[in-house]
Design an enzyme around this catalytic site. Structure first.
Site, PDB file in Angstrom:
ATOM      1  N   HIS A   1       0.830  -1.207   0.000  1.00 37.28           N
ATOM      2  CA  HIS A   1       0.000   0.000   0.000  1.00 37.28           C
ATOM      3  C   HIS A   1       0.858   1.247   0.000  1.00 37.28           C
ATOM      4  O   HIS A   1       0.962   1.920   1.013  1.00 37.28           O
ATOM      5  CB  HIS A   1      -0.947  -0.010   1.208  1.00 37.28           C
ATOM      6  CG  HIS A   1      -2.104   0.934   1.099  1.00 37.28           C
ATOM      7  ND1 HIS A   1      -2.005   2.285   1.390  1.00 37.28           N
ATOM      8  CD2 HIS A   1      -3.391   0.734   0.721  1.00 37.28           C
ATOM      9  CE1 HIS A   1      -3.183   2.846   1.197  1.00 37.28           C
ATOM     10  NE2 HIS A   1      -4.043   1.927   0.789  1.00 37.28           N
TER      11      HIS A   1
ATOM     12  N   ILE B   1       1.599   4.859   1.548  1.00 38.49           N
ATOM     13  CA  ILE B   1       0.573   5.673   2.203  1.00 38.49           C
ATOM     14  C   ILE B   1      -0.024   4.829   3.321  1.00 38.49           C
ATOM     15  O   ILE B   1      -0.354   3.658   3.101  1.00 38.49           O
ATOM     16  CB  ILE B   1      -0.562   6.074   1.224  1.00 38.49           C
ATOM     17  CG1 ILE B   1      -0.063   7.058   0.173  1.00 38.49           C
ATOM     18  CG2 ILE B   1      -1.725   6.692   1.993  1.00 38.49           C
ATOM     19  CD1 ILE B   1      -1.182   7.562  -0.730  1.00 38.49           C
TER      20      ILE B   1
ATOM     21  N   GLY C   1      -6.200   4.591   5.080  1.00 32.78           N
ATOM     22  CA  GLY C   1      -7.217   5.207   5.933  1.00 32.78           C
ATOM     23  C   GLY C   1      -7.768   4.209   6.938  1.00 32.78           C
ATOM     24  O   GLY C   1      -7.995   4.546   8.107  1.00 32.78           O
ATOM     25  N   VAL C   2      -7.978   2.981   6.511  1.00 34.98           N
ATOM     26  CA  VAL C   2      -8.509   1.975   7.442  1.00 34.98           C
ATOM     27  C   VAL C   2      -7.533   1.697   8.580  1.00 34.98           C
ATOM     28  O   VAL C   2      -7.945   1.261   9.652  1.00 34.98           O
ATOM     29  CB  VAL C   2      -8.911   0.663   6.739  1.00 34.98           C
ATOM     30  CG1 VAL C   2     -10.053   0.896   5.759  1.00 34.98           C
ATOM     31  CG2 VAL C   2      -7.722  -0.007   6.090  1.00 34.98           C
TER      32      VAL C   2
ATOM     33  N   GLU D   1      -7.875   1.576  12.566  1.00 35.13           N
ATOM     34  CA  GLU D   1      -7.222   0.576  13.417  1.00 35.13           C
ATOM     35  C   GLU D   1      -6.453   1.239  14.553  1.00 35.13           C
ATOM     36  O   GLU D   1      -6.409   0.723  15.678  1.00 35.13           O
ATOM     37  CB  GLU D   1      -6.286  -0.296  12.570  1.00 35.13           C
ATOM     38  CG  GLU D   1      -5.578  -1.408  13.326  1.00 35.13           C
ATOM     39  CD  GLU D   1      -6.519  -2.507  13.814  1.00 35.13           C
ATOM     40  OE1 GLU D   1      -7.533  -2.766  13.140  1.00 35.13           O
ATOM     41  OE2 GLU D   1      -6.235  -3.094  14.876  1.00 35.13           O
TER      42      GLU D   1
END
Lengths: 151, 162
Positions: free
Chosen positions: A55, A61, A64-65, A69
Protein backbone atom coordinates in the site's frame (compact mmCIF):
# COMPACT_ATOMS: atom_id res chain seq x y z
CA UNK A 1 -3.43 16.26 34.99
CA UNK A 2 -2.30 13.27 32.98
CA UNK A 3 -3.48 10.20 34.83
CA UNK A 4 -1.21 7.61 33.38
CA UNK A 5 1.08 6.52 30.60
CA UNK A 6 0.18 3.06 29.44
CA UNK A 7 1.45 1.50 26.36
CA UNK A 8 4.92 0.19 26.67
CA UNK A 9 3.95 -2.95 28.51
CA UNK A 10 1.17 -3.66 26.02
CA UNK A 11 2.86 -2.56 22.84
CA UNK A 12 6.17 -4.31 23.30
CA UNK A 13 4.58 -7.60 24.21
CA UNK A 14 5.15 -10.11 21.44
CA UNK A 15 1.46 -10.98 21.36
CA UNK A 16 -1.88 -9.21 21.23
CA UNK A 17 -5.25 -10.34 22.60
CA UNK A 18 -6.85 -9.74 19.18
CA UNK A 19 -6.06 -10.04 15.48
CA UNK A 20 -4.70 -6.83 13.98
CA UNK A 21 -3.11 -5.89 10.67
CA UNK A 22 -0.17 -4.18 12.39
CA UNK A 23 0.83 -2.34 15.57
CA UNK A 24 -1.16 0.79 14.83
CA UNK A 25 -0.18 2.79 17.92
CA UNK A 26 3.33 3.33 19.28
CA UNK A 27 2.49 5.36 22.35
CA UNK A 28 -0.74 5.85 24.31
CA UNK A 29 -1.47 8.31 27.09
CA UNK A 30 -4.78 8.51 28.92
CA UNK A 31 -5.97 11.85 30.21
CA UNK A 32 -8.85 11.74 32.67
CA UNK A 33 -10.15 14.99 34.04
CA UNK A 34 -13.54 16.29 35.11
CA UNK A 35 -15.13 12.93 34.35
CA UNK A 36 -14.03 12.98 30.70
CA UNK A 37 -11.48 10.74 29.04
CA UNK A 38 -9.18 11.75 26.21
CA UNK A 39 -6.73 9.28 24.73
CA UNK A 40 -3.58 10.61 23.10
CA UNK A 41 -1.74 8.22 20.84
CA UNK A 42 0.92 8.33 18.19
CA UNK A 43 1.99 6.15 15.28
CA UNK A 44 5.01 6.54 13.05
CA UNK A 45 4.19 5.51 9.48
CA UNK A 46 6.62 2.73 8.65
CA UNK A 47 6.90 1.09 5.24
CA UNK A 48 8.26 -2.04 6.91
CA UNK A 49 5.10 -2.66 8.92
CA UNK A 50 2.96 -5.63 7.88
CA UNK A 51 0.74 -4.96 4.85
CA UNK A 52 2.47 -1.67 4.08
CA UNK A 53 4.57 -2.95 1.20
CA UNK A 54 1.27 -3.52 -0.58
CA UNK A 55 0.00 0.00 0.00
CA UNK A 56 1.37 0.75 -2.36
CA UNK A 57 4.16 -1.19 -4.04
CA UNK A 58 5.97 1.88 -5.30
CA UNK A 59 5.06 4.45 -2.67
CA UNK A 60 3.83 4.26 0.89
CA UNK A 61 0.57 5.67 2.20
CA UNK A 62 -0.80 4.70 5.60
CA UNK A 63 -4.21 3.29 4.67
CA UNK A 64 -7.22 5.21 5.93
CA UNK A 65 -8.51 1.97 7.44
CA UNK A 66 -5.31 1.73 9.46
CA UNK A 67 -6.15 5.09 11.04
CA UNK A 68 -9.40 3.40 12.09
CA UNK A 69 -7.22 0.58 13.42
CA UNK A 70 -5.09 3.10 15.31
CA UNK A 71 -8.18 4.44 17.07
CA UNK A 72 -9.28 0.89 17.87
CA UNK A 73 -5.91 -0.03 19.35
CA UNK A 74 -5.67 3.24 21.26
CA UNK A 75 -9.07 2.54 22.84
CA UNK A 76 -8.21 -1.11 23.56
CA UNK A 77 -4.88 -0.14 25.13
CA UNK A 78 -6.43 2.65 27.20
CA UNK A 79 -9.46 0.74 28.46
CA UNK A 80 -8.32 -2.85 28.51
CA UNK A 81 -10.78 -5.74 28.73
CA UNK A 82 -13.98 -5.99 30.75
CA UNK A 83 -15.13 -9.50 31.70
CA UNK A 84 -12.50 -10.82 29.33
CA UNK A 85 -13.87 -8.85 26.37
CA UNK A 86 -11.89 -6.17 24.54
CA UNK A 87 -13.65 -3.01 23.33
CA UNK A 88 -14.14 -2.98 19.57
CA UNK A 89 -15.90 -1.00 16.86
CA UNK A 90 -19.61 -1.59 16.24
CA UNK A 91 -20.47 1.50 14.20
CA UNK A 92 -18.67 3.96 11.99
CA UNK A 93 -20.86 7.05 12.31
CA UNK A 94 -18.52 8.93 10.03
CA UNK A 95 -14.91 8.89 8.93
CA UNK A 96 -13.27 11.49 6.73
CA UNK A 97 -9.79 11.07 5.34
CA UNK A 98 -8.52 14.55 4.57
CA UNK A 99 -4.83 14.19 3.81
CA UNK A 100 -2.55 11.22 3.14
CA UNK A 101 -0.18 9.98 5.81
CA UNK A 102 3.14 9.17 4.23
CA UNK A 103 6.23 7.15 5.14
CA UNK A 104 8.13 8.67 8.04
CA UNK A 105 5.32 10.96 9.18
CA UNK A 106 4.37 10.88 12.84
CA UNK A 107 0.62 10.64 13.28
CA UNK A 108 -0.94 11.85 16.48
CA UNK A 109 -4.39 10.84 17.54
CA UNK A 110 -6.65 12.55 20.02
CA UNK A 111 -9.72 10.51 20.90
CA UNK A 112 -12.46 11.69 23.23
CA UNK A 113 -14.26 8.75 24.84
CA UNK A 114 -17.85 9.31 25.91
CA UNK A 115 -19.56 7.50 28.76
CA UNK A 116 -21.44 4.35 27.69
CA UNK A 117 -25.14 4.52 26.90
CA UNK A 118 -27.75 2.02 28.06
CA UNK A 119 -26.74 -0.84 25.76
CA UNK A 120 -23.08 -0.47 26.67
CA UNK A 121 -21.93 1.25 23.49
CA UNK A 122 -19.76 4.30 23.84
CA UNK A 123 -18.86 6.93 21.30
CA UNK A 124 -15.29 7.85 20.42
CA UNK A 125 -14.64 11.05 18.47
CA UNK A 126 -11.08 11.17 17.18
CA UNK A 127 -8.86 13.45 15.18
CA UNK A 128 -5.63 12.33 13.56
CA UNK A 129 -2.96 14.87 12.69
CA UNK A 130 0.30 14.57 10.80
CA UNK A 131 3.57 15.86 12.20
CA UNK A 132 3.28 18.93 9.96
CA UNK A 133 0.04 19.88 11.67
CA UNK A 134 -2.23 18.88 8.79
CA UNK A 135 -5.33 16.98 9.87
CA UNK A 136 -5.24 13.55 8.27
CA UNK A 137 -8.60 12.25 9.46
CA UNK A 138 -11.65 12.82 11.60
CA UNK A 139 -13.45 9.79 12.96
CA UNK A 140 -16.72 9.32 14.84
CA UNK A 141 -17.00 5.71 15.97
CA UNK A 142 -18.97 3.62 18.42
CA UNK A 143 -17.47 0.84 20.48
CA UNK A 144 -18.74 -1.91 22.68
CA UNK A 145 -16.92 -4.41 24.86
CA UNK A 146 -16.77 -7.61 22.86
CA UNK A 147 -17.58 -5.76 19.65
CA UNK A 148 -20.56 -6.78 17.52
CA UNK A 149 -22.99 -9.07 19.34
CA UNK A 150 -20.61 -9.22 22.24
CA UNK A 151 -18.60 -11.97 20.55
CA UNK B 1 -16.51 -13.30 -13.45
CA UNK B 2 -12.92 -12.31 -12.99
CA UNK B 3 -10.33 -14.23 -11.10
CA UNK B 4 -7.60 -13.26 -8.68
CA UNK B 5 -5.05 -12.60 -11.43
CA UNK B 6 -7.42 -10.04 -12.93
CA UNK B 7 -8.07 -8.50 -9.50
CA UNK B 8 -4.33 -8.13 -8.89
CA UNK B 9 -3.81 -6.60 -12.31
CA UNK B 10 -6.53 -4.02 -11.83
CA UNK B 11 -5.96 -2.88 -8.25
CA UNK B 12 -2.93 -0.71 -7.47
CA UNK B 13 -2.51 -2.57 -4.19
CA UNK B 14 0.15 -5.20 -3.76
CA UNK B 15 0.37 -8.35 -1.70
CA UNK B 16 -0.60 -8.78 1.12
CA UNK B 17 -2.91 -5.80 0.85
CA UNK B 18 -5.03 -7.21 -2.00
CA UNK B 19 -8.14 -8.03 -0.01
CA UNK B 20 -10.44 -9.23 -2.76
CA UNK B 21 -9.96 -12.82 -3.97
CA UNK B 22 -12.44 -13.01 -6.82
CA UNK B 23 -15.19 -11.04 -8.48
CA UNK B 24 -18.32 -13.16 -8.84
CA UNK B 25 -20.38 -10.73 -10.85
CA UNK B 26 -20.07 -7.23 -12.18
CA UNK B 27 -22.79 -5.03 -13.64
CA UNK B 28 -20.76 -2.06 -14.90
CA UNK B 29 -21.82 1.21 -13.40
CA UNK B 30 -24.30 -0.56 -11.15
CA UNK B 31 -23.06 -3.24 -8.79
CA UNK B 32 -20.46 -5.84 -8.00
CA UNK B 33 -20.33 -9.02 -5.98
CA UNK B 34 -16.82 -9.87 -4.82
CA UNK B 35 -15.47 -12.36 -2.31
CA UNK B 36 -12.54 -12.66 0.06
CA UNK B 37 -11.76 -15.85 1.93
CA UNK B 38 -10.38 -15.38 5.43
CA UNK B 39 -7.52 -17.65 6.38
CA UNK B 40 -5.80 -18.11 9.72
CA UNK B 41 -2.48 -17.87 7.91
CA UNK B 42 -2.97 -14.17 7.04
CA UNK B 43 -0.57 -11.59 8.46
CA UNK B 44 -3.23 -10.12 10.74
CA UNK B 45 -3.20 -13.33 12.79
CA UNK B 46 0.57 -13.37 13.26
CA UNK B 47 0.67 -11.87 16.75
CA UNK B 48 -2.42 -13.41 18.31
CA UNK B 49 -1.40 -14.76 21.71
CA UNK B 50 -0.95 -18.54 22.01
CA UNK B 51 -3.93 -20.07 23.78
CA UNK B 52 -6.19 -17.17 22.81
CA UNK B 53 -9.82 -18.17 22.49
CA UNK B 54 -11.90 -18.05 19.31
CA UNK B 55 -12.94 -14.43 19.83
CA UNK B 56 -9.37 -13.25 19.38
CA UNK B 57 -9.52 -14.44 15.77
CA UNK B 58 -12.31 -12.14 14.70
CA UNK B 59 -11.24 -10.61 11.39
CA UNK B 60 -10.19 -7.01 12.09
CA UNK B 61 -12.86 -4.47 11.21
CA UNK B 62 -10.24 -2.27 9.57
CA UNK B 63 -9.41 -4.99 7.06
CA UNK B 64 -13.09 -5.82 6.52
CA UNK B 65 -13.71 -2.20 5.57
CA UNK B 66 -10.66 -2.16 3.31
CA UNK B 67 -11.83 -5.34 1.58
CA UNK B 68 -15.23 -3.80 0.95
CA UNK B 69 -13.56 -0.63 -0.31
CA UNK B 70 -11.46 -2.62 -2.77
CA UNK B 71 -14.61 -4.29 -4.10
CA UNK B 72 -16.00 -0.79 -4.59
CA UNK B 73 -12.81 0.23 -6.40
CA UNK B 74 -13.11 -2.76 -8.72
CA UNK B 75 -16.70 -1.81 -9.49
CA UNK B 76 -15.69 1.73 -10.29
CA UNK B 77 -12.69 0.70 -12.36
CA UNK B 78 -14.77 -1.89 -14.20
CA UNK B 79 -17.43 0.62 -15.15
CA UNK B 80 -17.19 1.95 -18.66
CA UNK B 81 -18.06 5.54 -17.88
CA UNK B 82 -14.85 6.08 -15.91
CA UNK B 83 -11.53 6.39 -17.72
CA UNK B 84 -8.44 5.29 -15.85
CA UNK B 85 -6.07 4.62 -18.71
CA UNK B 86 -3.24 7.09 -18.72
CA UNK B 87 -4.46 8.78 -15.57
CA UNK B 88 -2.10 6.87 -13.28
CA UNK B 89 -4.65 7.46 -10.56
CA UNK B 90 -4.59 6.38 -6.98
CA UNK B 91 -8.02 5.48 -5.63
CA UNK B 92 -8.34 6.92 -2.16
CA UNK B 93 -10.85 6.07 0.51
CA UNK B 94 -12.18 9.54 1.26
CA UNK B 95 -15.08 9.09 3.65
CA UNK B 96 -17.77 6.80 4.99
CA UNK B 97 -20.99 7.30 6.90
CA UNK B 98 -23.29 5.10 8.96
CA UNK B 99 -21.50 1.79 8.60
CA UNK B 100 -22.62 -0.88 11.01
CA UNK B 101 -20.51 -3.84 11.96
CA UNK B 102 -23.18 -6.36 12.88
CA UNK B 103 -21.35 -9.63 13.33
CA UNK B 104 -17.92 -11.20 13.27
CA UNK B 105 -16.04 -13.11 10.60
CA UNK B 106 -13.44 -15.77 11.36
CA UNK B 107 -10.83 -17.89 9.60
CA UNK B 108 -12.66 -20.25 7.28
CA UNK B 109 -15.36 -17.70 6.48
CA UNK B 110 -15.79 -16.21 3.01
CA UNK B 111 -16.67 -12.53 2.99
CA UNK B 112 -19.13 -11.70 0.25
CA UNK B 113 -19.35 -8.00 -0.58
CA UNK B 114 -22.20 -6.53 -2.57
CA UNK B 115 -21.46 -2.96 -3.59
CA UNK B 116 -23.73 -0.62 -5.52
CA UNK B 117 -22.85 2.69 -7.08
CA UNK B 118 -25.13 5.40 -5.82
CA UNK B 119 -23.68 7.98 -8.17
CA UNK B 120 -20.36 9.24 -9.53
CA UNK B 121 -19.28 12.83 -9.98
CA UNK B 122 -16.08 13.56 -11.85
CA UNK B 123 -13.42 11.58 -10.02
CA UNK B 124 -15.58 10.78 -7.00
CA UNK B 125 -17.71 7.69 -6.45
CA UNK B 126 -20.48 7.31 -3.88
CA UNK B 127 -21.25 3.68 -3.09
CA UNK B 128 -23.23 1.62 -0.62
CA UNK B 129 -23.57 -2.04 0.13
CA UNK B 130 -23.08 -4.84 2.59
CA UNK B 131 -20.89 -7.78 3.51
CA UNK B 132 -22.14 -11.26 4.41
CA UNK B 133 -20.79 -14.64 5.39
CA UNK B 134 -23.28 -17.12 4.02
CA UNK B 135 -26.66 -15.95 5.24
CA UNK B 136 -25.21 -13.92 8.08
CA UNK B 137 -24.75 -10.22 7.46
CA UNK B 138 -21.44 -8.97 8.82
CA UNK B 139 -21.60 -5.30 7.92
CA UNK B 140 -23.70 -2.70 6.15
CA UNK B 141 -22.25 0.40 4.56
CA UNK B 142 -24.74 3.21 4.02
CA UNK B 143 -22.26 5.41 2.23
CA UNK B 144 -18.64 5.15 1.21
CA UNK B 145 -16.88 7.77 -0.88
CA UNK B 146 -13.80 7.12 -2.98
CA UNK B 147 -11.82 9.62 -5.00
CA UNK B 148 -9.35 9.18 -7.83
CA UNK B 149 -6.30 11.36 -7.57
CA UNK B 150 -3.33 11.56 -9.93
CA UNK B 151 -0.51 9.74 -8.21
CA UNK B 152 1.93 12.65 -8.57
CA UNK B 153 -0.42 14.97 -6.76
CA UNK B 154 -1.02 12.80 -3.71
CA UNK B 155 2.32 13.19 -2.00
CA UNK B 156 2.46 16.92 -2.53
CA UNK B 157 -1.00 18.26 -1.90
CA UNK B 158 -2.98 15.46 -0.32
CA UNK B 159 -6.74 15.17 -0.67
CA UNK B 160 -9.22 17.96 -0.77
CA UNK B 161 -11.84 17.58 1.92
CA UNK B 162 -15.02 15.81 1.00
Amino acid sequence: MISGVLHRETMIKPFLPFAAPLRAVDHVVVDRRDGAMTIHASKLVDADDPYMRGHFPDFTIYPGVFIIESVRQAVATALGPRDGLMPDIVTINSVRFLAPALEGQLLTLEAVVDAPVADGTFRVAAQCKRGDGVTAARLDLEFRYGGPQGV
Amino acid sequence: MFDHAAVRALLPHGHPMVLVDRVESLDPGVSICAIKAISGSEPCYHDVAPGADCGAFAYPTSLLVESFGQAAALLWMGSSNVEFDGLDAVLMFAAARNCRIESRAFPGDVLRHVVRIDHTVEGTAFVEGSTSVGERRIASFSQMIAVARPRAGVAVTGLSSV
